[in-house]
Each structure stands twice: as structure tokens, then as C-alpha cells.
Scaffold this active site. Structure first.
Site, short mmCIF file in Angstrom:
data_model
loop_
_atom_site.label_atom_id
_atom_site.label_comp_id
_atom_site.label_asym_id
_atom_site.label_seq_id
_atom_site.Cartn_x
_atom_site.Cartn_y
_atom_site.Cartn_z
N GLU A 34 0.84 -1.20 0.00
CA GLU A 34 0.00 0.00 0.00
C GLU A 34 0.87 1.24 0.00
O GLU A 34 1.90 1.29 0.69
CB GLU A 34 -0.87 -0.03 1.26
CG GLU A 34 -1.76 1.17 1.47
CD GLU A 34 -2.44 1.12 2.83
OE1 GLU A 34 -3.65 1.39 2.89
OE2 GLU A 34 -1.77 0.82 3.84
N HIS A 36 2.46 4.64 0.97
CA HIS A 36 2.67 5.31 2.26
C HIS A 36 3.38 6.64 2.03
O HIS A 36 4.44 6.93 2.59
CB HIS A 36 3.49 4.43 3.20
CG HIS A 36 2.69 3.38 3.90
ND1 HIS A 36 2.23 2.25 3.27
CD2 HIS A 36 2.23 3.30 5.19
CE1 HIS A 36 1.55 1.51 4.14
NE2 HIS A 36 1.53 2.13 5.30
N ASP A 45 3.55 -1.97 5.69
CA ASP A 45 2.68 -2.72 6.60
C ASP A 45 3.15 -4.15 6.83
O ASP A 45 3.19 -4.63 7.97
CB ASP A 45 1.24 -2.74 6.06
CG ASP A 45 0.55 -1.40 6.22
OD1 ASP A 45 1.07 -0.53 6.95
OD2 ASP A 45 -0.53 -1.21 5.63
N HIS A 120 -2.06 -4.11 9.20
CA HIS A 120 -2.85 -3.29 8.26
C HIS A 120 -4.27 -3.20 8.79
O HIS A 120 -4.98 -4.21 8.87
CB HIS A 120 -2.82 -3.96 6.88
CG HIS A 120 -3.60 -3.26 5.82
ND1 HIS A 120 -3.33 -1.98 5.41
CD2 HIS A 120 -4.64 -3.69 5.05
CE1 HIS A 120 -4.15 -1.64 4.43
NE2 HIS A 120 -4.97 -2.66 4.20
N GLU A 122 -7.16 -2.33 7.78
CA GLU A 122 -8.31 -2.79 7.01
C GLU A 122 -8.46 -4.32 7.00
O GLU A 122 -9.49 -4.85 6.59
CB GLU A 122 -8.22 -2.27 5.57
CG GLU A 122 -8.53 -0.79 5.43
CD GLU A 122 -7.30 0.10 5.58
OE1 GLU A 122 -6.33 -0.33 6.24
OE2 GLU A 122 -7.30 1.22 5.04
N HIS A 178 -1.62 7.47 9.01
CA HIS A 178 -1.09 6.73 7.86
C HIS A 178 0.08 7.50 7.26
O HIS A 178 -0.10 8.58 6.69
CB HIS A 178 -2.20 6.54 6.82
CG HIS A 178 -1.75 5.79 5.60
ND1 HIS A 178 -1.45 4.45 5.63
CD2 HIS A 178 -1.52 6.20 4.33
CE1 HIS A 178 -1.08 4.06 4.43
NE2 HIS A 178 -1.11 5.11 3.63
N GLU A 183 4.20 6.01 12.26
CA GLU A 183 4.61 5.00 11.28
C GLU A 183 6.00 5.33 10.71
O GLU A 183 6.82 4.42 10.52
CB GLU A 183 3.57 4.90 10.17
CG GLU A 183 3.53 3.56 9.49
CD GLU A 183 2.24 3.35 8.72
OE1 GLU A 183 1.88 2.19 8.52
OE2 GLU A 183 1.59 4.34 8.30
#
Length: 259
Positions: A34, A36, A45, A120, A122, A178, A183
């Protein structure tokens, strides 16, 4: 030769011995591919889930499976959505069946203690379903002595930790973290060669409405794809978070799988 916690490093007989003679916990990291932002890699992730699983495994008699790199599709308000190049997602049903299949296979190998380490957001409910279906299928196979623990590596962050990190700044909330300070700092500490601090964007926080629309509107998301700025990130913050998360994982796993 050092004693590896990675299943992929072991011969089949050593893997079998550690499962059956030592009662090792099998940790399955699950992440995503994904975007970032401009400054972090697409693999953030799954890389972090794998790192945390490996660190925790050393404290809990664990063995770490190869990471499930792909995850459920990125959502606009928590991951920036799937419309930017490089975000490669699985349908929910695919993720459920993939993880369920892996859990059942490890159980048939002799693993009685299984843990999913999710990186992650989701993925959450699809991994719930995978665990439920795995237990159901194992029961049908006559295997009833398997237990699965599912948790995010960042399940909890102490309020005092947030206060130390943000000090006089406003914490944007985990939904907007995010590619933000938390992170980015984790990656700086765990994978420093994969972070380009010079590319951190200085965009405003998105002002999301309290609902989703389909098809998604890419204009809701800042141009970089990051939902908050990583400015202010540091190795020191990353170390603070990493040690807190590793300790929390160890406590949780030792509670559910006492030696």
C-alpha cells in the site's frame, strides 16, 4: 549458527521438532502492499508486521511464518485508498481463504498455538473470519486442541507515550496516522534504509466527511497519499514505540500461551 525464529530458515525436521517437542507458537504476520506517501515504501505494513513478529518470537518461544504481504483494500479515510500506483489489494474473500488455508495447514503440521500479527488496519474483520473458519474446519477434521490469537502489533498505545511524542503538538488520531509521525518513526528505527525523510510532504490534514462514497473520490486524499505529515519523526520515537509494542505482544502471547 544462531537459532533462527524464521520457519523459512529451518530444515523440515528442525521445524517439526520445535513444533512438537518445544511447543513453539507459530506467528503469522499479515500486512499489505500500500502507498505510504513519498517517503515510505509500499511494503511498510507487511515489513513492520514481520519485524514485530520476529522480535516477539524471541521472547515467547515463537516461530515466524513468511509474511502474508498482501491485504484487504486500502480505505480512503484510513489508508488513502487504492487509486495510487503500487497499492495492490486482495478482495475480502480472497484474504479470508488465504489466511484460513495457512492456519489449517500449520495446525495439520502440529502447531497447537497460532498467532496472527496484523499490520494493516483494514484486514481486521477478514482475519477474524479466517480464524473462525479455520477453527471450524479443524474441528471437522477432528483437531480440537488448536488456539489462535489475533492482534495488531500496535493494538494499544499508552496515552503517556502519545504525550511524549506529540508534546505541544496536536495528535491527529490513529485514523490519520497513515505515513505520519508514528509510522515513519517506526520505519526509521526498524528499517532506516527504506525511509527518505527529504520526501516528507507538508500538506494539510484531510477534512474527511463522516461517511464513505463509492466509487471513491481521490480528491479527498492529500496528493502524497499520506494522511498526516511525518515531520517530527525520529529514531528515538521509533525505538520507544517498538519496545512498547514488542513488550505488549509478549505479554498478550504469554498470557494466552503460558509456558
Amino acid at each position: 549458527m544462531s537459532r533462527s525464529v524464521m520457519i523459512s530458515d529451518l530444515s523440515w525436521d528442525e521445524y517439526e521438532r520445535r513444533l512438537k517437542d518445544e511447543g513453539a507458537i507459530v506467528l503469522v504476520p499479515v500486512g499489505a502492499v500500500e502507498q505510504h506517501g513519498y517517503h515510505l515504501p509500499l511494503g511498510t505494513d507487511w515489513m513492520m508486521a514481520s519485524y514485530m513478529a520476529q522480535r516477539a518470537a524471541k521472547d515467547v518461544n515463537g516461530l515466524v511464518a513468511a509474511a502474508v504481504s498482501y491485504g484487504y483494500r486500502s480505505q480512503i479515510r484510513t489508508g488513502g485508498g487504492g487509486h495510487r500506483c503500487g497499492t495492490i489489494s486482495l478482495d475480502g474473500e480472497t484474504l479470508i481463504n488465504l489466511v484460513k488455508n495457512l492456519l489449517v495447514e500449520y495446525a495439520h503440521d502440529g502447531a497447537k498455538k497460532l498467532a496472527i500479527i496484523d499490520g494493516h488496519f483494514e484486514n481486521r474483520f477478514y482475519l477474524d473470519e479466517a480464524c473462525h473458519l479455520a477453527i471450524r474446519d479443524l474441528h471437522r477434521d477432528g483437531i480440537d486442541n488448536v488456539k489462535i490469537v489475533k492482534l495488531m502489533y500496535s493494538e494499544r498505545i499508552h496515552e503517556t507515550t502519545i504525550e511524549k511524542i506529540y508534546k505541544d503538538k496536536v495528535f491527529p488520531g490513529l485514523d490519520l496516522e497513515h505515513a505520519g509521525v508514528l509510522e515513519t518513526s517506526l520505519m526509521l528505527y526498524c528499517y532506516p534504509d527504506h525511509v527518505d525523510m527529504a520526501k516528507i510532504a507538508t500538506e494539510d490534514l484531510p477534512n474527511f466527511p463522516p461517511y464513505d462514497i463509492f466509487p471513491v473520490d481521490p480528491d479527498w486524499v492529500p496528493t502524497s497519499g499520506a494522511l498526516s505529515s511525518g515531520i517530527g519523526s525520529s529514531v528515538e520515537i521509533g525505538k520507544l514505540l517498538t519496545e512498547e509494542f514488542v513488550k505488549s505482544l509478549g505479554v498478550s502471547l504469554n498470557r494466552e500461551f503460558p509456558s
